[in-house]
Enzyme design. Structure first.
Site, PDB file in Angstrom:
ATOM      1  N   THR A  13      -1.379  -0.946   2.188  1.00  0.00           N
ATOM      2  CA  THR A  13      -2.190  -0.565   0.771  1.00  0.00           C
ATOM      3  C   THR A  13      -3.202   0.445   0.957  1.00  0.00           C
ATOM      4  OG1 THR A  13      -1.782  -2.736  -0.122  1.00  0.00           O
ATOM      5  CG2 THR A  13      -3.707  -1.651  -0.999  1.00  0.00           C
ATOM      6  N   SER A  55       3.634  -2.892   5.188  1.00  0.00           N
ATOM      7  CA  SER A  55       3.681  -3.653   6.635  1.00  0.00           C
ATOM      8  C   SER A  55       4.781  -4.797   6.435  1.00  0.00           C
ATOM      9  CB  SER A  55       2.464  -4.149   7.002  1.00  0.00           C
ATOM     10  OG  SER A  55       2.022  -5.296   6.114  1.00  0.00           O
ATOM     11  N   THR A  88      -1.834  -5.025   5.582  1.00  0.00           N
ATOM     12  CA  THR A  88      -2.294  -6.112   5.810  1.00  0.00           C
ATOM     13  C   THR A  88      -1.518  -7.455   6.085  1.00  0.00           C
ATOM     14  OG1 THR A  88      -3.002  -6.974   3.564  1.00  0.00           O
ATOM     15  CG2 THR A  88      -4.665  -5.705   4.954  1.00  0.00           C
ATOM     16  N   ASP A  89      -0.225  -7.391   5.611  1.00  0.00           N
ATOM     17  CA  ASP A  89       0.788  -8.609   5.596  1.00  0.00           C
ATOM     18  C   ASP A  89       1.133  -8.878   7.095  1.00  0.00           C
ATOM     19  OD1 ASP A  89       0.608  -8.471   2.850  1.00  0.00           O
ATOM     20  OD2 ASP A  89       2.531  -7.853   2.363  1.00  0.00           O
TER      21      ASP A  89
HETATM   22  N1  ASP Z   1       1.700  -5.504   1.007  1.00  0.00           N
HETATM   23  C1  ASP Z   1       0.750  -4.367   1.587  1.00  0.00           C
HETATM   24  C2  ASP Z   1       1.128  -4.238   3.069  1.00  0.00           C
HETATM   25  O1  ASP Z   1       1.014  -5.093   4.058  1.00  0.00           O
HETATM   26  C3  ASP Z   1      -0.559  -5.185   1.482  1.00  0.00           C
HETATM   27  C4  ASP Z   1      -1.790  -4.616   2.378  1.00  0.00           C
HETATM   28  O2  ASP Z   1      -1.596  -3.458   3.018  1.00  0.00           O
HETATM   29  O3  ASP Z   1      -2.653  -4.963   2.248  1.00  0.00           O
HETATM   30  O4  ASP Z   1       1.540  -3.343   3.279  1.00  0.00           O
END
Ligand code: ASP
Length: 323
Positions: A13, A55, A88-89
Site C-alpha cells: 500500500t 504483500s 503490511t499483510d
Molecule cells: N494489502 C496490502 C499489502 O500488504 C496492505 C498494505 O500494504 O498495507 O500489500
C-alpha cells in the site's frame, strides 16, 4: 553527517494510490520514488526496487532475494543502514525471515503504510521518513531487524499486524515496542536480550499452519500428512492443548518424522506443557510435540522452514524453538 542508506522498495500500500472509485492499486510508477528531494535531505540513498508486489503475493523466494541483496551490501561494506518498504499483510513474515538469516552490522528497518500515497492522512511518506531516521541511528545497531510504523519501533520477532485498517495496527503483544520515534530523536527503552542467526542458502521445505478449534478431530492433520509436508505448525488452544481426537493425527505426523510445533491461538502469552488431561500439553510434549517460545503461527512457520534447512534432527529443532 548524512548516512548511506540502502532503500529497497518491494511494493504494498505504501507504494500504491487510490483511484476515483476508491480502489487502491499499484500504478506504473512507485509514488515513493518521486519523494527524492525530501528523502535525500535525510540520507544518501541507494535505491533498489527488486519487485513491486502487494504483500499477499510475496513468497519465500522473494524473501530470499531480499536476504541475498542485504548480504551483498553487508559484504561490500558500502552502507550504514537499510530500509525496506513492504506491504503490511505479510510484513512481519519477511521481517522475521531477514532477522533470522541476514548477518549485518548495520540496522535493517522494515516499514509500510495503511493508507496509500494519495489518501487523506496517508502514513506512507511519514513512516518511510521515520524508518530512514531509525536506520541512520547508531542506537539501532545490534537489535535485529526492526519494524517502524506509527512512531513505534518493534522487533521483527515480536511484532504482528493486529488491525485490518487502523494506522496503529503493528503491535508487539506481551512485550510492547522497544523504542519510539519523536520529532527530536530516536529513543530506545529496551534492548532485545537474545538474537539468533542461521546461515542458509535456500528454502526448500514445505511447512503448513493448522488452526485448532473446539471439537476438532484428526482428519485435517492426516490429510496434511498426505501432502508430503516437512513440518506442521499448530495454533493450539490456550497454553498449548488440543482436543483429544486430534492426538492420533499429531502422533502419526511425529511417527513419520514430521516435526509438529505448537503455538497458541491466544494473542498473548507462551505455550507450556501444564495440563495432564487427554490432549493436554503434557501428553503432547510426551508425544514429541515441540513447544514454541512465544512466536505466533506465521513466525513459527518461518522459523521451522529455516530450522529444517539447518538440520532434520528433532532434538536440534526443539532446541532452536527454546530461544
Ligand atoms: N494489502 C496490502 C499489502 O500488504 C496492505 C498494505 O500494504 O498495507 O500489500
Amino acid at each position: 553527517m548524512k548516512k548511506n542508506i540502502l532503500l529497497i522498495h518491494t511494493g504494498g500500500t505504501i507504494s500504491m494510490s487510490e483511484d476515483n472509485s476508491g480502489a487502491v492499486k499499484p500504478g506504473a510508477k512507485n509514488p515513493l520514488t518521486e519523494e527524492g528531494q525530501i528523502l535525500s535531505g535525510l540520507a544518501n540513498l541507494i535505491v533498489e526496487e527488486p519487485f513491486h508486489l502487494p504483500s499477499p503475493h510475496i513468497t519465500l523466494r522473494d524473501m530470499m532475494t531480499l536476504k541475498q541483496m542485504l548480504d551483498h551490501y553487508a559484504e561490500k561494506n558500502w552502507i550504514d543502514g537499510a530500509v525496506i518498504t513492504h506491504g503490511t499483510d505479510t510484513l512481519e513474515e519477511t521481517a522475521y525471515f531477514l532477522d533470522l538469516t541476514v548477518k549485518a552490522n548495520f540496522p535493517i528497518v522494515v516499514t509500510g503504510a495503511m493508507r496509500s500515497s494519495n489518501e487523506i492522512g496517508s502514513d506512507g511518506l511519514y513512516n518511510l521518513i521515520s524508518a530512514i531516521r531509525v536506520a541512520s541511528s547508531e542506537d539501532a545497531r545490534n537489535k535485529g531487524v526492526l519494524v517502524v510504523l506509527n512512531d513505534e519501533i518493534h522487533t521483527a520477532e515480536n511484532v504482528t499486524k493486529t488491525h485490518t485498517s487502523n494506522v496503529s495496527t503493528f503491535q508487539s503483544p506481551q512485550f510492547g515496542p522497544i523504542g519510539i520515534v519523536t520529532k527530536q530523536g530516536i529513543l530506545f527503552h529496551h534492548m532485545p536480550s537474545y538474537h539468533e542467526n542461521y546461515a542458509i542458502s535456500d528454502i526448500t521445505k514445505k511447512v503448513v499452519i493448522v488452526k485448532a478449534h473446539a471439537g476438532m478431530d484428526s482428519s485435517l492433520l492426516l490429510a496434511v500428512q498426505d501432502l508430503k509436508v516437512h513440518g506442521v505448525v499448530i495454533e493450539a488452544l490456550g497454553q498449548g492443548n488440543m482436543p483429544p481426537a486430534t492426538v492420533p493425527g499429531i502422533k502419526a505426523l511425529i511417527a513419520n518424522n514430521i516435526p509438529v510445533v505448537i503455538v497458541s491461538r491466544a494473542f498473548n502469552g507462551i505455550v507450556q506443557d501444564i495440563y495432564a488431561y487427554e490432549g493436554g500439553g503434557k501428553q503432547l510434549k510426551e508425544a514429541g510435540v515441540i513447544f514454541s517460545n512465544g512466536l505466533n503461527g506465521q513466525k513459527a512457520r518461518i522459523k521451522l522452514l529455516i530450522a529444517l534447512e539447518v538440520t532434520n534432527d528433532m532434538k536440534e529443532i526443539e532446541e532452536m524453538f527454546r530461544n
